[in-house]
Scaffold this motif. Structure first.
Motif, short mmCIF file in Angstrom:
data_model
loop_
_atom_site.label_atom_id
_atom_site.label_comp_id
_atom_site.label_asym_id
_atom_site.label_seq_id
_atom_site.Cartn_x
_atom_site.Cartn_y
_atom_site.Cartn_z
N HIS A 66 0.89 -1.22 0.16
CA HIS A 66 0.07 0.02 -0.01
C HIS A 66 0.93 1.24 0.06
O HIS A 66 2.01 1.19 0.38
CB HIS A 66 -0.99 0.04 1.26
CG HIS A 66 -1.79 -1.28 1.32
ND1 HIS A 66 -3.11 -1.26 0.40
CD2 HIS A 66 -1.75 -2.34 1.90
CE1 HIS A 66 -3.53 -2.44 0.76
NE2 HIS A 66 -2.83 -2.83 1.60
N GLU A 67 0.23 2.44 -0.25
CA GLU A 67 0.97 3.69 -0.34
C GLU A 67 1.71 3.94 0.96
O GLU A 67 2.54 4.73 1.13
CB GLU A 67 -0.05 4.99 -0.93
CG GLU A 67 -0.28 4.68 -2.31
CD GLU A 67 -1.17 5.94 -2.73
OE1 GLU A 67 -1.60 6.79 -1.80
OE2 GLU A 67 -1.75 5.81 -3.89
N ASP A 68 1.02 3.46 2.14
CA ASP A 68 1.62 4.12 3.31
C ASP A 68 2.57 2.77 3.96
O ASP A 68 2.97 3.14 4.96
CB ASP A 68 0.46 3.98 4.18
CG ASP A 68 -0.34 2.75 4.66
OD1 ASP A 68 -0.16 1.86 3.94
OD2 ASP A 68 -1.33 2.90 5.28
N GLY A 69 3.12 1.92 2.85
CA GLY A 69 4.09 0.97 3.39
C GLY A 69 3.49 -0.37 3.84
O GLY A 69 4.41 -1.20 4.01
N LYS A 70 2.14 -0.29 4.27
CA LYS A 70 1.55 -1.72 4.69
C LYS A 70 1.33 -2.71 3.65
O LYS A 70 1.36 -2.27 2.47
CB LYS A 70 0.34 -1.20 5.43
CG LYS A 70 0.23 -0.39 6.58
CD LYS A 70 -0.96 -0.28 7.34
CE LYS A 70 -0.88 0.75 8.48
NZ LYS A 70 -2.30 0.78 9.11
N GLN A 71 1.29 -3.94 4.08
CA GLN A 71 1.34 -4.86 3.22
C GLN A 71 0.45 -5.86 3.34
O GLN A 71 -0.35 -6.06 4.63
CB GLN A 71 2.54 -5.67 3.32
CG GLN A 71 3.97 -4.98 2.95
CD GLN A 71 5.15 -5.87 3.28
OE1 GLN A 71 5.14 -7.06 3.36
NE2 GLN A 71 6.43 -5.40 2.90
#
Length: 223
Positions: A66-71
């Motif tokens: 995701h854009e916020d770095g979450k997977q």
């Protein structure tokens, strides 16, 4: 990762792959065999997809960054599944990360070559349509069962799929997100498995009771 042209295949790989030589309806000189170890990155989210692959043996997880770095895990790849089919069809633009969770073998062809050779091949396109249709049905069935089956049943199916040689080593956060439950709920259910010795902690990993998990997993298929 190790890769081989068809003529230079090691003797021990030939029985595993020879029945798939016609999977891309292309000359053997256009294809190669790729071998990945558990934990290796097959496709990086930062890289373009340059290969159209078919998994002969193994397991892998497909992860959306995701854009916020979450997977988030969006799919588990299994033997006799394509990898890159949506790129081949010019449908998928967002790249995902693909990581082997067991030693895995692929037969692959350059994506540009595949588009030239296969775009007008009716036999291949029919086979690919069947694969995508079955994949959609499996996803629908999984989503239905994920809503209606108890967590212990879904967790058992997940552990069975994610294990490698009777060893389970997945992150609880990743598992909870994939199964759509809270971290706390997952830990409570996982502790039940430990108390019943369905999973036994050994260092950072867990030994698993395959037969007990099969009984619990019912007819749930992880996708």
């Amino acid at each position: 990762m190790k890769k081989y042209s068809i003529p230079e295949l090691p003797f021990n790989l030939i029985p595993k792959v020879e029945k798939y030589f016609n999977i891309f309806y292309s000359p053997l000189s256009d294809m190669e065999i790729e071998c990945f170890q558990a934990g290796e990155t097959i496709i990086s989210s930062n890289s373009s997809i340059t290969k159209f692959r078919f998994m002969i043996e193994g397991k892998a997880k497909i992860i959306l960054i995701h854009e916020d770095g979450k997977q988030s895990i969006v799919h588990f790849l299994k033997s006799e599944e394509y990898l890159g089919e949506l790129t081949f069809l010019d449908i998928e633009k967002d790249h995902k990360e693909v990581i082997a969770i067991a030693d895995s073998i692929f037969i692959s062809i350059d994506m540009d070559v595949a588009k030239i050779n296969l775009s007008n091949n009716s036999k291949f396109l029919f086979s690919l349509n069947q694969f995508i249709g079955k994949k959609m049905i499996a996803r629908t069935n999984f989503n239905s069962k994920n809503q209606n089956y108890d967590l212990r049943n879904r967790l058992a199916a997940y552990i069975l799929f994610a294990q490698d040689n009777n060893i389970y080593r997945k992150k609880h956060t990743e598992t909870a997100e994939y199964l759509g439950v809270s971290y706390r709920h997952l830990l409570h259910t996982f502790k039940e498995f430990i108390d019943k010795k369905i999973v036994i902690k050994e260092g950072k990993n867990y030994l698993i009771d395959i037969e007990a998990l099969k009984l619990l997993s019912l007819d749930i298929q992880i996708v």
